[in-house]
Design an enzyme around this catalytic site. Structure first.
Site, PDB file in Angstrom:
ATOM      1  N   ASP A 128       0.847  -1.194   0.000  1.00 54.37           N
ATOM      2  CA  ASP A 128       0.000   0.000   0.000  1.00 54.37           C
ATOM      3  C   ASP A 128       0.883   1.245   0.000  1.00 54.37           C
ATOM      4  OD1 ASP A 128      -2.468   1.307  -0.013  1.00 54.37           O
ATOM      5  OD2 ASP A 128      -2.400   1.607   2.153  1.00 54.37           O
ATOM      6  N   TYR A 130       1.136   5.759  -0.593  1.00 49.83           N
ATOM      7  CA  TYR A 130       0.671   6.964   0.110  1.00 49.83           C
ATOM      8  C   TYR A 130       0.803   8.109  -0.885  1.00 49.83           C
ATOM      9  CZ  TYR A 130       0.539   9.830   4.494  1.00 49.83           C
ATOM     10  OH  TYR A 130       0.222  10.673   5.526  1.00 49.83           O
ATOM     11  N   HIS A 135      -3.781  14.092   0.550  1.00 51.61           N
ATOM     12  CA  HIS A 135      -4.030  13.239   1.724  1.00 51.61           C
ATOM     13  C   HIS A 135      -2.840  13.317   2.690  1.00 51.61           C
ATOM     14  CE1 HIS A 135      -5.214   9.824   4.203  1.00 51.61           C
ATOM     15  NE2 HIS A 135      -4.039   9.268   3.970  1.00 51.61           N
ATOM     16  N   ARG A 144       1.334  17.566  12.600  1.00 50.14           N
ATOM     17  CA  ARG A 144       2.560  18.377  12.711  1.00 50.14           C
ATOM     18  C   ARG A 144       2.360  19.839  12.332  1.00 50.14           C
ATOM     19  NH1 ARG A 144       4.199  13.550  10.413  1.00 50.14           N
ATOM     20  NH2 ARG A 144       3.860  14.351   8.321  1.00 50.14           N
ATOM     21  N   GLU A 201     -10.343   3.991   3.504  1.00 50.71           N
ATOM     22  CA  GLU A 201      -9.477   4.798   2.637  1.00 50.71           C
ATOM     23  C   GLU A 201      -9.850   4.518   1.197  1.00 50.71           C
ATOM     24  OE1 GLU A 201      -5.337   4.144   3.700  1.00 50.71           O
ATOM     25  OE2 GLU A 201      -5.496   5.604   5.334  1.00 50.71           O
ATOM     26  N   GLU A 203      -9.084   4.205  -2.428  1.00 55.88           N
ATOM     27  CA  GLU A 203      -7.864   4.016  -3.214  1.00 55.88           C
ATOM     28  C   GLU A 203      -8.190   3.293  -4.524  1.00 55.88           C
ATOM     29  OE1 GLU A 203      -4.439   2.523  -1.140  1.00 55.88           O
ATOM     30  OE2 GLU A 203      -5.121   3.255   0.811  1.00 55.88           O
ATOM     31  N   ASP A 235      -8.869   0.509   1.808  1.00 53.38           N
ATOM     32  CA  ASP A 235      -7.885   0.113   2.813  1.00 53.38           C
ATOM     33  C   ASP A 235      -8.443   0.481   4.190  1.00 53.38           C
ATOM     34  OD1 ASP A 235      -5.567  -0.396   4.273  1.00 53.38           O
ATOM     35  OD2 ASP A 235      -4.668   1.534   3.766  1.00 53.38           O
ATOM     36  N   ARG A 239      -7.429   3.661  13.081  1.00 47.77           N
ATOM     37  CA  ARG A 239      -6.548   4.811  13.353  1.00 47.77           C
ATOM     38  C   ARG A 239      -5.941   4.787  14.741  1.00 47.77           C
ATOM     39  NH1 ARG A 239      -5.748   6.148   8.199  1.00 47.77           N
ATOM     40  NH2 ARG A 239      -7.649   6.749   7.118  1.00 47.77           N
ATOM     41  N   GLN A 242      -3.289   2.106  14.984  1.00 45.01           N
ATOM     42  CA  GLN A 242      -2.117   2.575  14.223  1.00 45.01           C
ATOM     43  C   GLN A 242      -1.301   3.601  15.022  1.00 45.01           C
ATOM     44  OE1 GLN A 242      -3.052   3.985  10.294  1.00 45.01           O
ATOM     45  NE2 GLN A 242      -0.939   4.483   9.787  1.00 45.01           N
ATOM     46  N   TYR A 246       2.620   2.239  15.350  1.00 43.10           N
ATOM     47  CA  TYR A 246       3.341   2.460  14.094  1.00 43.10           C
ATOM     48  C   TYR A 246       4.790   2.919  14.242  1.00 43.10           C
ATOM     49  CZ  TYR A 246       3.260   7.607  13.678  1.00 43.10           C
ATOM     50  OH  TYR A 246       3.488   8.943  13.824  1.00 43.10           O
ATOM     51  N   LYS A 255      -3.848  -2.161   9.739  1.00 43.06           N
ATOM     52  CA  LYS A 255      -4.206  -2.292   8.328  1.00 43.06           C
ATOM     53  C   LYS A 255      -4.409  -3.746   7.928  1.00 43.06           C
ATOM     54  CE  LYS A 255      -3.135   2.104   7.067  1.00 43.06           C
ATOM     55  NZ  LYS A 255      -3.962   2.977   6.230  1.00 43.06           N
ATOM     56  N   THR A 259      -8.895  -5.590   3.541  1.00 41.15           N
ATOM     57  CA  THR A 259      -8.768  -4.653   2.429  1.00 41.15           C
ATOM     58  C   THR A 259      -9.767  -5.132   1.385  1.00 41.15           C
ATOM     59  OG1 THR A 259      -6.405  -4.417   2.875  1.00 41.15           O
ATOM     60  CG2 THR A 259      -7.183  -3.683   0.710  1.00 41.15           C
ATOM     61  N   THR A 351      -4.575   6.817  -0.216  1.00 39.85           N
ATOM     62  CA  THR A 351      -5.870   7.500  -0.160  1.00 39.85           C
ATOM     63  C   THR A 351      -5.891   8.680  -1.122  1.00 39.85           C
ATOM     64  OG1 THR A 351      -5.896   6.941   2.167  1.00 39.85           O
ATOM     65  CG2 THR A 351      -7.541   8.521   1.430  1.00 39.85           C
ATOM     66  N   GLU A 365      -9.941  12.557   7.507  1.00 38.46           N
ATOM     67  CA  GLU A 365      -9.862  13.903   6.940  1.00 38.46           C
ATOM     68  C   GLU A 365     -11.208  14.620   7.028  1.00 38.46           C
ATOM     69  OE1 GLU A 365      -8.021  11.705   3.586  1.00 38.46           O
ATOM     70  OE2 GLU A 365      -7.169  13.669   3.116  1.00 38.46           O
TER      71      GLU A 365
HETATM   72 MN    MN Z   1      -3.904   3.144   2.544  1.00 41.76          MN
END
Ligand code: MN
Length: 420
Positions: A128, A130, A135, A144, A201, A203, A235, A239, A242, A246, A255, A259, A351, A365
């Protein structure tokens, strides 16, 4: 280019003669086998092959198998000749081999509402990416701030992780909300329980047809030749699981639950008229990734949510053209280490979010990290998915007087098992 099958010529039909996607179906208790679609009919490719009307050029019955892998492994020449032959026997003024045989038509053309669709191919490995910049920017901004939103590597490398092939499932498959380790930011220790921030997600998935060789990187142009077609891909993402797991190796159990892909693989050839230019680049790419060719596609993509027993609300609508890296670039990058790619490898695009909020491809989002619950048009609101929710992805291209559809990619969330 009309077909002699009237339903294929209706406005908005997902499966005109210009599409001819590939999948795997069964009717009743029959063995699953390969198929295509025309109008409101599934085309039994195994029956056409048996009757000598279709020949993929392989050894034995290529289409009489419960996956497309044998056909995909035959490569671009076989894909092109099968597509040309199918087009010829289905178009109005084409070869009469099917059109004028009542027996063969009865055997080959099955009403879509009578069939069960299966996984179209055996997934070899699932990776997968990104690759939609918006996104990455949105998610980075949440964590951040906008100044440091994009990771330092983002404009240079298609970021990805190695996912699980074993939990890739076909549209319509229900699954239980995952259990996992959760740790609130202010908690001293983690606990084990049902995910509280389950998301989807939006995709695209690229399906690798022909393999590459161990130890041998491929160019972007060669990578494009290896791709058999594309599916819609959801996907599903936990959250909260994760967020805790992660660091430092990336997503793992967050994840791994499921899927979902669409049952139809739309052939690359059908998407050729919808090629979209490469995006503007802020920084030049390294030569092995640099590729000025238009390898993205303009595909309208839509997400919709249906709470249990209620009406479906559309969440967002975006376009596959917003990808910062094409599937061919992702694939070339994937082989850059010498990693061999296999028939049936599946690459998730990442995504796909566009510049406006109405174009965002996840609830993370749309609800801005759960802080601004998203109002459903038909009533209710969501920060994240609830038990009983069905999430559906749809995708299509608008051609000149025709429409190429991917069908649906849907999945329903069931309640979690009791945590032990
Ligand atoms: Mn994904």
């Amino acid at each position: 280019m009309p077909s002699w099958i009237d339903s294929a010529n209706e406005a908005g039909c997902d499966f005109p003669v210009q599409n001819l996607p590939f999948g795997v179906f069964s009717e009743g208790s029959e063995q699953p086998r390969c198929c295509s679609a025309i109008g409101n009919r599934v085309i039994d490719l195994a029956a056409l092959e048996e009757a000598g009307v279709l020949d993929a050029g392989g050894d034995g019955a290529v289409f009489g198998q419960p996956s497309l892998n044998a056909f995909m492994a035959l490569g671009p020449k076989s894909w092109a000749s099968v597509r040309a032959r199918l087009t010829s026997v289905l178009r109005k003024d084409g070869d009469p081999a099917l059109r004028e045989s009542v027996a063969l038509k009865g055997k080959t053309l099955v009403p879509m509402d009578q069939v069960q669709m299966h996984m179209p191919f055996q997934v070899a490995d699932y990776t997968d990416f990104y690759s939609a910049k918006q996104h990455a920017f949105n998610v980075g901004t949440m964590f951040r701030g906008p100044e440091n939103a994009l990771p330092l590597n983002y404009l240079h490398i298609p970021i990805g992780y190695n996912g699980r092939a074993s939990s890739v499932v076909v549209s319509g498959t229900e699954f239980r909300r995952p259990l996992g380790q959760l740790k609130a930011p202010d908690a001293d220790a983690p606990r084990f329980g049902p995910c509280e921030r389950l998301d989807f997600e939006l995709e695209m998935g690229a399906v690798v047809g022909t393999p590459s060789t161990f130890g041998e990187p491929v160019s972007v142009a060669e990578a494009d030749e290896m791709i058999f077609g594309y599916v819609l891909l959801n996907d599903w993402s936990a959250r909260d699981i994760q967020a805790w797991e992660y660091v430092p190796l990336g997503p793992f159990q967050a994840k791994a639950t499921a899927t979902t892909i669409s049952p139809w693989v739309v052939a690359k050839a059908a998407l050729e008229p919808f090629r979209a230019p490469a995006p503007e680049r802020e920084k030049p790419l390294l030569p092995y990734l640099d590729d000025p060719a238009p390898r993205n596609y303009s595909i309208t993509l839509e997400t919709a949510l249906q709470p249990e027993g209620q009406a479906e609300s559309r969440l967002s609508q975006t376009n596959a053209k917003y990808l910062y890296y094409s599937a061919a670039q992702q694939l070339a990058h994937h082989t850059s280490s010498g990693c061999p790619m296999r028939t049936g490898d599946l690459l998730g695009s990442g995504t796909i979010s566009g510049p406006d909020k109405a174009q965002w491809g996840s609830l993370l989002e749309l609800s801005w990290g759960g802080k601004e619950p998203f109002a459903l048009a038909k009533g209710g609101e969501r920060s994240f998915l609830e038990d009983g929710d069905t999430l559906t992805l749809r995708g299509w291209c608008e051609g000149d007087g025709y429409h190429i559809g991917f069908g649906e990619c849907a999945g329903k969330v069931l309640a979690a098992l009791n945590a032990k």
